[in-house]
Design a protein around this motif. Structure first.
Motif, PDB file in Angstrom:
ATOM      1  N   GLU A 101       0.834  -1.208   0.000  1.00 31.90           N
ATOM      2  CA  GLU A 101       0.000   0.000   0.000  1.00 31.90           C
ATOM      3  C   GLU A 101       0.868   1.258   0.000  1.00 31.90           C
ATOM      4  OE1 GLU A 101      -3.611   2.146  -0.014  1.00 31.90           O
ATOM      5  OE2 GLU A 101      -3.115   0.066  -0.463  1.00 31.90           O
ATOM      6  N   LYS A 102       1.916   1.248   0.814  1.00 30.63           N
ATOM      7  CA  LYS A 102       2.829   2.395   0.852  1.00 30.63           C
ATOM      8  C   LYS A 102       3.529   2.568  -0.491  1.00 30.63           C
ATOM      9  CE  LYS A 102       3.841   4.708   3.775  1.00 30.63           C
ATOM     10  NZ  LYS A 102       3.311   6.035   4.161  1.00 30.63           N
ATOM     11  N   MET A 103       3.905   1.474  -1.133  1.00 27.94           N
ATOM     12  CA  MET A 103       4.544   1.537  -2.443  1.00 27.94           C
ATOM     13  C   MET A 103       3.622   2.203  -3.467  1.00 27.94           C
ATOM     14  SD  MET A 103       5.709  -1.663  -4.859  1.00 27.94           S
ATOM     15  CE  MET A 103       3.969  -2.083  -5.091  1.00 27.94           C
ATOM     16  N   VAL A 104       2.340   1.836  -3.438  1.00 26.57           N
ATOM     17  CA  VAL A 104       1.375   2.416  -4.372  1.00 26.57           C
ATOM     18  C   VAL A 104       1.203   3.906  -4.099  1.00 26.57           C
ATOM     19  CG1 VAL A 104      -1.058   2.436  -5.032  1.00 26.57           C
ATOM     20  CG2 VAL A 104       0.154   0.262  -4.792  1.00 26.57           C
ATOM     21  N   LYS A 105       1.072   4.292  -2.826  1.00 27.63           N
ATOM     22  CA  LYS A 105       0.876   5.699  -2.481  1.00 27.63           C
ATOM     23  C   LYS A 105       2.079   6.531  -2.893  1.00 27.63           C
ATOM     24  CE  LYS A 105      -3.101   4.810  -0.694  1.00 27.63           C
ATOM     25  NZ  LYS A 105      -4.304   5.032  -1.555  1.00 27.63           N
ATOM     26  N   ASN A 106       3.282   6.015  -2.667  1.00 24.81           N
ATOM     27  CA  ASN A 106       4.493   6.746  -3.049  1.00 24.81           C
ATOM     28  C   ASN A 106       4.577   6.913  -4.562  1.00 24.81           C
ATOM     29  OD1 ASN A 106       5.282   6.951  -0.370  1.00 24.81           O
ATOM     30  ND2 ASN A 106       6.595   5.151  -0.452  1.00 24.81           N
ATOM     31  N   LYS A 114      -0.954   8.873 -10.615  1.00 27.03           N
ATOM     32  CA  LYS A 114      -1.019   7.629 -11.373  1.00 27.03           C
ATOM     33  C   LYS A 114       0.135   6.741 -10.945  1.00 27.03           C
ATOM     34  CE  LYS A 114      -3.301   9.300 -15.578  1.00 27.03           C
ATOM     35  NZ  LYS A 114      -3.191   9.413 -17.056  1.00 27.03           N
ATOM     36  N   THR A 115      -0.116   5.447 -10.881  1.00 28.71           N
ATOM     37  CA  THR A 115       0.953   4.519 -10.521  1.00 28.71           C
ATOM     38  C   THR A 115       1.760   4.151 -11.768  1.00 28.71           C
ATOM     39  OG1 THR A 115      -0.584   2.671 -10.785  1.00 28.71           O
ATOM     40  CG2 THR A 115      -0.275   3.526  -8.560  1.00 28.71           C
ATOM     41  N   SER A 116       3.027   3.845 -11.565  1.00 26.13           N
ATOM     42  CA  SER A 116       3.869   3.413 -12.674  1.00 26.13           C
ATOM     43  C   SER A 116       3.473   2.001 -13.078  1.00 26.13           C
ATOM     44  CB  SER A 116       5.335   3.445 -12.259  1.00 26.13           C
ATOM     45  OG  SER A 116       5.589   2.456 -11.272  1.00 26.13           O
ATOM     46  N   HIS A 171      -5.405   2.454  -9.598  1.00 26.77           N
ATOM     47  CA  HIS A 171      -4.769   2.234 -10.903  1.00 26.77           C
ATOM     48  C   HIS A 171      -5.598   2.676 -12.095  1.00 26.77           C
ATOM     49  CE1 HIS A 171      -1.681   0.039  -8.756  1.00 26.77           C
ATOM     50  NE2 HIS A 171      -2.594  -0.753  -8.216  1.00 26.77           N
ATOM     51  N   GLN A 172      -6.826   3.092 -11.844  1.00 26.78           N
ATOM     52  CA  GLN A 172      -7.690   3.670 -12.874  1.00 26.78           C
ATOM     53  C   GLN A 172      -7.915   2.716 -14.046  1.00 26.78           C
ATOM     54  OE1 GLN A 172      -6.361   7.745 -13.592  1.00 26.78           O
ATOM     55  NE2 GLN A 172      -5.739   7.965 -11.470  1.00 26.78           N
ATOM     56  N   ASP A 173      -7.795   3.219 -15.293  1.00 28.69           N
ATOM     57  CA  ASP A 173      -8.213   2.431 -16.458  1.00 28.69           C
ATOM     58  C   ASP A 173      -7.416   1.144 -16.636  1.00 28.69           C
ATOM     59  OD1 ASP A 173     -10.113   4.291 -17.039  1.00 28.69           O
ATOM     60  OD2 ASP A 173      -8.932   5.331 -18.568  1.00 28.69           O
TER      61      ASP A 173
END
Length: 248
Positions: A101-106, A114-116, A171-173
């Motif tokens: 979760e922390k990885m996603v927020k960062n 947007k996440t990589s 992560h959206q679409d």
């Protein structure tokens, strides 16, 4: 349950129906328009309460049984360090999903919300394994009755709605294009493995403990942040209502 041939067949059929139910939930949760992020949908808060009640009333007490299995398996070798630490496995599950979760927020904070792609695939892979484990235990968990299997399905069905909503928000679409289908397939893959492969009881104990920790984190991370404006009343109603069902 009394393991007659007829009961085993009924369990297998029912577990497959529930596995299909899980996949349909992942597919149709996208179209649940009544679910809002802020203020948080009362349904999501109630679903969180149901999942937490299932962990604390069923999964965590079951850890005492799994602890006995680990103690019997503890001998010089792989399981010796687990002799008195079934709860550490649950804690490990919680810590792992907290780290994800922390990885996603960062990633979102450095990528304009947007996440990589790399973070997305790591996150989805972890939930692929999570869903596969739930599908596997649907077949191999030793439920006390068919009602026990139903309550397992009920608790994790609403939990899947919460997870699906959270992953789509993160992560959206790309989640709808790839992630949702992978997580849907994971349930059936886990069920299929469970139907044909029976792990030793000690491994089932470890997997169940890990799942308990993961569920606790994935529920509370959605309910606790202040900006979500969660409904305590709906959360409490979910806890009390599901607890009453389990006790009855």
């Amino acid at each position: 349950m009394h393991q007659t041939k007829e009961v085993l067949l009924l369990e297998m059929m029912l577990s497959f129906i529930f596995a299909l139910g899980f996949t349909l939930i992942h597919y149709f949760s996208k179209y649940m328009r009544f679910i809002k992020a802020i203020p948080r949908s009362r349904f999501l808060s109630a679903a969180g309460g149901v999942a937490v009640a299932y962990v604390f009333i069923h999964l965590l007490p079951d850890l005492s049984k799994h602890q006995q299995v680990l103690e019997e398996a503890a001998r010089p070798g792989l399981f010796r360090f687990l002799e008195n630490h079934a709860y550490i496995i649950a804690l490990l599950g919680l810590a792992l999903f907290y780290g994800l979760e922390k990885m996603v927020k960062n990633s979102k904070s450095s990528q304009n919300d947007k996440t990589s792609p790399g973070v997305f695939w790591i996150h989805i892979t972890s939930f692929f394994l999570y869903n596969s484990l739930i599908g596997y235990l649907l077949v191999r968990e030793e439920f006390e009755s068919l009602w026990g299997m139903f309550f397992y399905f009920l608790a994790l069905a609403v939990h899947f709605v919460t997870n699906d909503h959270s992953l789509r928000k993160d992560h959206q679409d790309i989640y709808d294009h790839y992630g949702r289908w992978g997580l849907t397939a994971a349930i059936l893959i886990g069920w299929t493995v469970g139907a044909f492969v029976k792990l030793e009881e000690v491994y089932i104990s470890l997997l169940t403990a890990f799942l308990a920790g993961g569920i606790v984190l994935n529920v509370l991370k959605e309910e606790l942040p202040e900006e979500r404006k969660s409904s305590f009343a709906a959360f409490f109603l979910g806890v009390v209502g599901y607890t009453a069902l389990l006790l009855v």
